[in-house]
Design a protein around this motif. Structure first.
Motif, PDB file in Angstrom:
ATOM      1  N   SER A   1       1.050  -1.002  -0.034  1.00  0.00           N
ATOM      2  CA  SER A   1      -0.177   0.415   0.193  1.00  0.00           C
ATOM      3  C   SER A   1       0.595   1.086   0.083  1.00  0.00           C
ATOM      4  O   SER A   1       0.468   1.997  -0.782  1.00  0.00           O
ATOM      5  N   GLU A   2       1.954   1.616   0.625  1.00  0.00           N
ATOM      6  CA  GLU A   2       3.021   2.266   1.401  1.00  0.00           C
ATOM      7  C   GLU A   2       3.322   3.184  -0.459  1.00  0.00           C
ATOM      8  O   GLU A   2       4.079   3.073  -1.069  1.00  0.00           O
ATOM      9  N   LYS A   3       3.355   1.399  -1.374  1.00  0.00           N
ATOM     10  CA  LYS A   3       4.420   1.274  -2.652  1.00  0.00           C
ATOM     11  C   LYS A   3       3.524   2.140  -3.517  1.00  0.00           C
ATOM     12  O   LYS A   3       4.212   2.781  -4.540  1.00  0.00           O
ATOM     13  N   GLU A   4       2.531   2.040  -3.383  1.00  0.00           N
ATOM     14  CA  GLU A   4       1.310   2.694  -4.041  1.00  0.00           C
ATOM     15  C   GLU A   4       1.269   4.120  -3.831  1.00  0.00           C
ATOM     16  O   GLU A   4       1.485   4.744  -4.778  1.00  0.00           O
ATOM     17  N   ASN A   5       1.095   4.153  -2.673  1.00  0.00           N
ATOM     18  CA  ASN A   5       1.293   5.620  -2.339  1.00  0.00           C
ATOM     19  C   ASN A   5       2.334   6.426  -2.623  1.00  0.00           C
ATOM     20  O   ASN A   5       1.940   7.839  -3.533  1.00  0.00           O
ATOM     21  N   LEU A   6       3.569   5.605  -2.327  1.00  0.00           N
ATOM     22  CA  LEU A   6       4.941   6.296  -3.157  1.00  0.00           C
ATOM     23  C   LEU A   6       4.618   6.493  -4.971  1.00  0.00           C
ATOM     24  O   LEU A   6       5.021   7.711  -5.234  1.00  0.00           O
ATOM     25  N   GLN A   7       3.933   5.462  -5.503  1.00  0.00           N
ATOM     26  CA  GLN A   7       3.901   5.324  -6.893  1.00  0.00           C
ATOM     27  C   GLN A   7       3.502   6.525  -7.440  1.00  0.00           C
ATOM     28  O   GLN A   7       3.093   7.382  -8.123  1.00  0.00           O
ATOM     29  N   ASN A   8       1.904   6.432  -6.372  1.00  0.00           N
ATOM     30  CA  ASN A   8       1.432   7.956  -6.790  1.00  0.00           C
ATOM     31  C   ASN A   8       1.554   9.210  -6.447  1.00  0.00           C
ATOM     32  O   ASN A   8       1.559   9.792  -7.712  1.00  0.00           O
ATOM     33  N   LEU A   9       2.317   9.486  -5.558  1.00  0.00           N
ATOM     34  CA  LEU A   9       3.258  11.210  -5.373  1.00  0.00           C
ATOM     35  C   LEU A   9       3.902  11.243  -6.373  1.00  0.00           C
ATOM     36  O   LEU A   9       3.628  12.493  -7.100  1.00  0.00           O
ATOM     37  N   ILE A  10       5.288  10.260  -7.337  1.00  0.00           N
ATOM     38  CA  ILE A  10       5.560  10.720  -7.854  1.00  0.00           C
ATOM     39  C   ILE A  10       4.373  10.926  -9.646  1.00  0.00           C
ATOM     40  O   ILE A  10       5.059  11.789  -9.868  1.00  0.00           O
ATOM     41  N   GLU A  11       3.904   9.923  -9.877  1.00  0.00           N
ATOM     42  CA  GLU A  11       3.074  10.253 -10.592  1.00  0.00           C
ATOM     43  C   GLU A  11       2.453  12.242 -10.543  1.00  0.00           C
ATOM     44  O   GLU A  11       2.488  11.669 -11.975  1.00  0.00           O
ATOM     45  N   ASN A  12       1.640  12.361  -9.059  1.00  0.00           N
ATOM     46  CA  ASN A  12       1.348  13.618  -9.752  1.00  0.00           C
ATOM     47  C   ASN A  12       2.629  14.653  -9.530  1.00  0.00           C
ATOM     48  O   ASN A  12       1.934  14.979 -10.038  1.00  0.00           O
ATOM     49  N   PHE A  13       3.744  14.242  -9.291  1.00  0.00           N
ATOM     50  CA  PHE A  13       4.656  15.261  -8.968  1.00  0.00           C
ATOM     51  C   PHE A  13       4.517  15.793 -10.580  1.00  0.00           C
ATOM     52  O   PHE A  13       5.002  16.816 -11.021  1.00  0.00           O
TER      53      PHE A  13
END
Length: 151
Positions: free
Chosen positions: A21-33
């Motif tokens: 779940s944290e990996k998904e959160n981090l990937q989403n953060l970078i995609e949103n960046f």
């Protein structure tokens, strides 16, 4: 004894789920960046970063010589906001490698960078993040930039 193994197994499953779940959160953060980057939204870009973020680039010229440069994040934000509307740019990511260790994480993303639909350069972004006040924030960003070996 069997109860101990069952409890241990369930605990490990939960840890694996939380990390996923944290990996998904981090990937989403970078995609949103990168969505904010492409939109030239300097306010959103600022919100992704810790106030003390550091930035470096390692450029590799056509002869293979490497050079290190440092950029202030505020200058980066100003440069992004000042890109003319007529200039189209896109950083295409080619995957994610995410490592988490408690309150710090590393996200690597190979990329190709296009300006006005022409390949400009390629490389790898490496984001170092920390959990700050309950949210992941970018504390260090380093990228490589090369015209060698691009698609």
């Amino acid at each position: 004894m069997n109860k101990f193994f069952l409890i241990s197994f369930l605990f490990l499953c939960q840890l694996g789920y939380n990390q996923s779940s944290e990996k998904e959160n981090l990937q989403n953060l970078i995609e949103n960046f990168f969505s904010a980057f492409h939109a030239k939204d300097s306010i959103a870009l600022k919100n992704f970063a810790h106030p003390e973020i550091k930035m470096h680039s390692v450029a590799i010229d056509v002869n293979g010589k490497t050079m290190l440069s440092t950029e202030d994040y505020t200058d980066f934000l100003r440069a992004i906001a000042s890109i003319p509307e007529t200039t189209k740019f896109r950083e295409k990511l080619h995957g994610f490698k995410i490592n988490i260790n408690g309150v710090i994480a590393n996200v690597s993303t190979p990329y190709s960078f296009y300006v006005n639909d022409e390949l400009s350069h390629c490389g790898v972004n490496t984001f170092q993040l920390m959990k700050f006040k309950g949210q992941w924030k970018i504390i260090y960003l380093v990228d490589t930039r090369s015209k060698l070996g691009c698609e």
